[in-house]
Design an enzyme around this catalytic site. Structure first.
Site, PDB file in Angstrom:
ATOM      1  N   TYR A 142       0.741  -1.114   0.079  1.00  0.00           N
ATOM      2  CA  TYR A 142       0.151  -0.110  -0.033  1.00  0.00           C
ATOM      3  C   TYR A 142       0.890   1.424  -0.123  1.00  0.00           C
ATOM      4  O   TYR A 142       0.397   2.173  -0.650  1.00  0.00           O
ATOM      5  CB  TYR A 142      -0.802   0.152   1.260  1.00  0.00           C
ATOM      6  CG  TYR A 142      -2.271  -0.867   0.987  1.00  0.00           C
ATOM      7  CD1 TYR A 142      -2.206  -2.151   1.032  1.00  0.00           C
ATOM      8  CD2 TYR A 142      -3.315  -0.063   1.133  1.00  0.00           C
ATOM      9  CE1 TYR A 142      -3.216  -2.846   1.019  1.00  0.00           C
ATOM     10  CE2 TYR A 142      -4.403  -0.791   1.290  1.00  0.00           C
ATOM     11  CZ  TYR A 142      -4.661  -2.191   1.038  1.00  0.00           C
ATOM     12  OH  TYR A 142      -5.725  -2.672   1.016  1.00  0.00           O
ATOM     13  N   LYS A 189       3.662 -15.432   2.827  1.00  0.00           N
ATOM     14  CA  LYS A 189       3.587 -16.060   1.509  1.00  0.00           C
ATOM     15  C   LYS A 189       5.280 -16.305   1.607  1.00  0.00           C
ATOM     16  O   LYS A 189       5.996 -15.608   0.522  1.00  0.00           O
ATOM     17  CB  LYS A 189       3.351 -15.127   0.419  1.00  0.00           C
ATOM     18  CG  LYS A 189       3.362 -16.161  -0.808  1.00  0.00           C
ATOM     19  CD  LYS A 189       2.297 -16.995  -0.994  1.00  0.00           C
ATOM     20  CE  LYS A 189       2.698 -17.859  -2.238  1.00  0.00           C
ATOM     21  NZ  LYS A 189       1.711 -19.143  -2.484  1.00  0.00           N
ATOM     22  N   ASP A 221      -2.416 -18.475   0.855  1.00  0.00           N
ATOM     23  CA  ASP A 221      -3.267 -19.074  -0.182  1.00  0.00           C
ATOM     24  C   ASP A 221      -4.093 -20.310   0.779  1.00  0.00           C
ATOM     25  O   ASP A 221      -5.228 -20.365   0.540  1.00  0.00           O
ATOM     26  CB  ASP A 221      -2.490 -19.747  -1.543  1.00  0.00           C
ATOM     27  CG  ASP A 221      -1.410 -20.318  -1.270  1.00  0.00           C
ATOM     28  OD1 ASP A 221      -0.861 -20.439  -0.058  1.00  0.00           O
ATOM     29  OD2 ASP A 221      -0.563 -20.868  -2.086  1.00  0.00           O
ATOM     30  N   ASP A 245      -6.050  -7.238   4.329  1.00  0.00           N
ATOM     31  CA  ASP A 245      -7.322  -6.497   3.464  1.00  0.00           C
ATOM     32  C   ASP A 245      -8.195  -7.956   2.904  1.00  0.00           C
ATOM     33  O   ASP A 245      -9.304  -7.794   3.160  1.00  0.00           O
ATOM     34  CB  ASP A 245      -6.870  -5.603   2.664  1.00  0.00           C
ATOM     35  CG  ASP A 245      -8.121  -5.152   1.709  1.00  0.00           C
ATOM     36  OD1 ASP A 245      -8.974  -4.612   2.482  1.00  0.00           O
ATOM     37  OD2 ASP A 245      -7.907  -4.736   0.438  1.00  0.00           O
ATOM     38  N   ASP A 249     -12.025  -9.544   4.461  1.00  0.00           N
ATOM     39  CA  ASP A 249     -13.223  -9.541   3.524  1.00  0.00           C
ATOM     40  C   ASP A 249     -13.931 -11.003   3.579  1.00  0.00           C
ATOM     41  O   ASP A 249     -15.234 -11.227   3.622  1.00  0.00           O
ATOM     42  CB  ASP A 249     -13.225  -8.856   2.373  1.00  0.00           C
ATOM     43  CG  ASP A 249     -13.526  -7.343   2.211  1.00  0.00           C
ATOM     44  OD1 ASP A 249     -13.185  -6.824   2.923  1.00  0.00           O
ATOM     45  OD2 ASP A 249     -13.875  -6.901   0.996  1.00  0.00           O
TER      46      ASP A 249
HETATM   47  C1  IPM Z   1     -10.348  -1.335   3.960  1.00  0.00           C
HETATM   48  C2  IPM Z   1     -10.644  -0.880   2.483  1.00  0.00           C
HETATM   49  C3  IPM Z   1      -9.494  -0.031   2.327  1.00  0.00           C
HETATM   50  C4  IPM Z   1      -8.135  -0.613   2.216  1.00  0.00           C
HETATM   51  C5  IPM Z   1      -9.560   0.854   0.971  1.00  0.00           C
HETATM   52  C6  IPM Z   1     -10.775   1.674   0.918  1.00  0.00           C
HETATM   53  C7  IPM Z   1      -8.447   1.719   0.624  1.00  0.00           C
HETATM   54  O1  IPM Z   1     -10.895  -1.616   1.571  1.00  0.00           O
HETATM   55  O2  IPM Z   1     -10.268  -0.609   5.044  1.00  0.00           O
HETATM   56  O3  IPM Z   1     -10.181  -2.640   4.063  1.00  0.00           O
HETATM   57  O4  IPM Z   1      -7.989  -1.380   1.415  1.00  0.00           O
HETATM   58  O5  IPM Z   1      -7.546  -0.721   3.332  1.00  0.00           O
HETATM   59 MN    MN Z   2     -10.916  -3.844   2.528  1.00  0.00          MN
END
Ligand code: IPM
Ligand code: MN
Length: 372
Positions: A142, A189, A221, A245, A249
């Site tokens: 990032y 990884k 993975d 990240d 999710d």
């Molecule tokens: C999160 C989001 C952010 C990230 C984006 C909006 C930059 O997806 O907080 O998980 O990737 O960190």
């Molecule tokens: Mn995210």
């Protein structure tokens, strides 16, 4: 306690879910005799529209002079679909994380008993899941050097980590494990990436000071697969920025909706609290966005200031709302028309009247008599 809270609602559904979290924090302040002062500022696409800057100086200053930041969401499709855009909403959040030194992002993932059949995963797989993800937040791909060749055909992002960056979040993860199930799983990884091999080395060293905590390693993975095959094996997951990240999710599927997942981003000096979901622009203004992730982020804010009883009151209220299915449509609601603000109203009501067994909560939702 008096707390100055900077409120950055941002884009899409950010403002509407944040409003519910504030409603709930106000109820807590009233019931527990605290003073929470909320000051609003722009961030993200809305800040670009107004000031051509996703993180205006004034917003940053406000965050630095507050005790905590409550963040909504950022992002707008007009930037997502334009890879050439030089100014992007996300830069606001990333710069904020960096400027405030928020190196640890903590994302709790839990399978609520009352929601076990809302997940697309089988009940017996997810039952009992309780994970705390420690995602490094100010390093890695990032923030590494980015390049794009003059002809626009070659691009790169550098993934850099230093020992210091790994050590400080590793300590937090091990300490968290000591208060939980005493297990840390490092997700990396290391079979391919040099930066991951440094993570393994440093985390192994840090782990030596936490003899009561078991340290395990998983390649990312495999971890992605294990997360949905057997999430119960995890206690604390420690990982770098991008893996965290993605994994978080994925983990949200266990709870039944990404609209439930809260997070705390902690640094040495500052702290920010935000739902993990994005700005969900399609839902903006429709009253269908789930405010629970934002409300639970507010609970994490209270935890941060050691207001544990207050934070637990919020969690109890959320549990009750889920149990009674007073939820937005992402959780296949039982009742029609439970809007974002109705969920907030219910949770506020419960905070005001937690002990009152005479309350018929379904009726509160329906706006009918409250006392039986
Ligand atoms: C999160 C989001 C952010 C990230 C984006 C909006 C930059 O997806 O907080 O998980 O990737 O960190
Ligand atoms: Mn995210």
């Amino acid at each position: 306690m008096t707390l100055e809270i900077a409120v950055l609602p941002g884009d899409g559904i950010g403002p509407e879910v944040t409003e519910e979290a504030i409603k709930v924090l106000k109820a807590i302040a009233m019931n527990f005799d605290h003073k929470f002062r909320f000051t609003y500022a722009d961030v993200g696409a809305i800040a670009i529209d107004k000031q051509n800057n996703p993180l205006p100086e004034k917003t940053l200053e406000l965050c630095k002079s507050s005790h905590a930041v409550l963040f909504g969401a950022i992002g707008d499709p007009k930037y997502d679909n334009d890879p050439t855009a030089k100014i992007r909403p996300e830069q606001g959040l990333l710069k904020l994380r960096k400027e405030l030194g928020l190196f640890a992002n903590i994302r709790p993932v839990k399978a609520y008993k009352t929601l076990l059949d809302k997940s697309p995963l089988r009940k017996k797989i997810i039952k009992g899941t309780d994970i705390s993800i420690y995602r490094e937040l100010t390093g890695g791909l990032y923030f590494g050097k980015k390049t794009l060749s003059d002809d626009g055909n070659t691009a790169s992002d550098l993934c850099t980590y230093s020992r210091h960056e790994i050590e400080r979040i590793a300590h937090l993860a091990f300490k968290a494990a000591q208060a939980r199930q005493n297990k840390v799983t490092l997700v990396d990884k290391a079979n391919v990436l040099e930066s991951s091999r440094l993570w393994r080395k440093v985390v192994t060293e840090v782990g030596k000071s936490y003899e009561d905590v078991t340290l395990e390693f998983l390649f990312v993975d495999n971890a992605a697969m294990q997360m949905i095959l057997n999430p119960n094996q995890f206690d604390v997951i420690l990982t770098e920025n991008l893996f965290g990240d993605i994994i978080s999710d994925e983990a949200s599927v266990i709870g039944g909706s990404i609209g439930l997942l809260a997070s705390a981003s902690i640094g040495e000096k500052y702290a920010l609290f935000e739902p993990i979901h994005g700005s969900y622009p399609q839902a903006k203004g429709q009253g269908i966005a789930n405010p629970v992730a934002s409300i639970l982020s507010a609970a994490m804010l209270l935890d941060h200031f050691e207001l544990f009883e207050e934070a637990n009151r919020i969690r109890q209220a959320v549990d009750k709302s889920l149990e009674l299915q007073i939820t937005t449509p992402d959780l296949n609601q039982k009742y029609d028309n439970v809007t974002t603000s109705k969920v907030g109203d219910f949770i506020e009501d419960f905070i005001n009247n937690p002990e009152d067994s005479n309350l018929n909560f379904s009726n509160i939702y329906l706006g009918q008599s409250t006392i039986i």
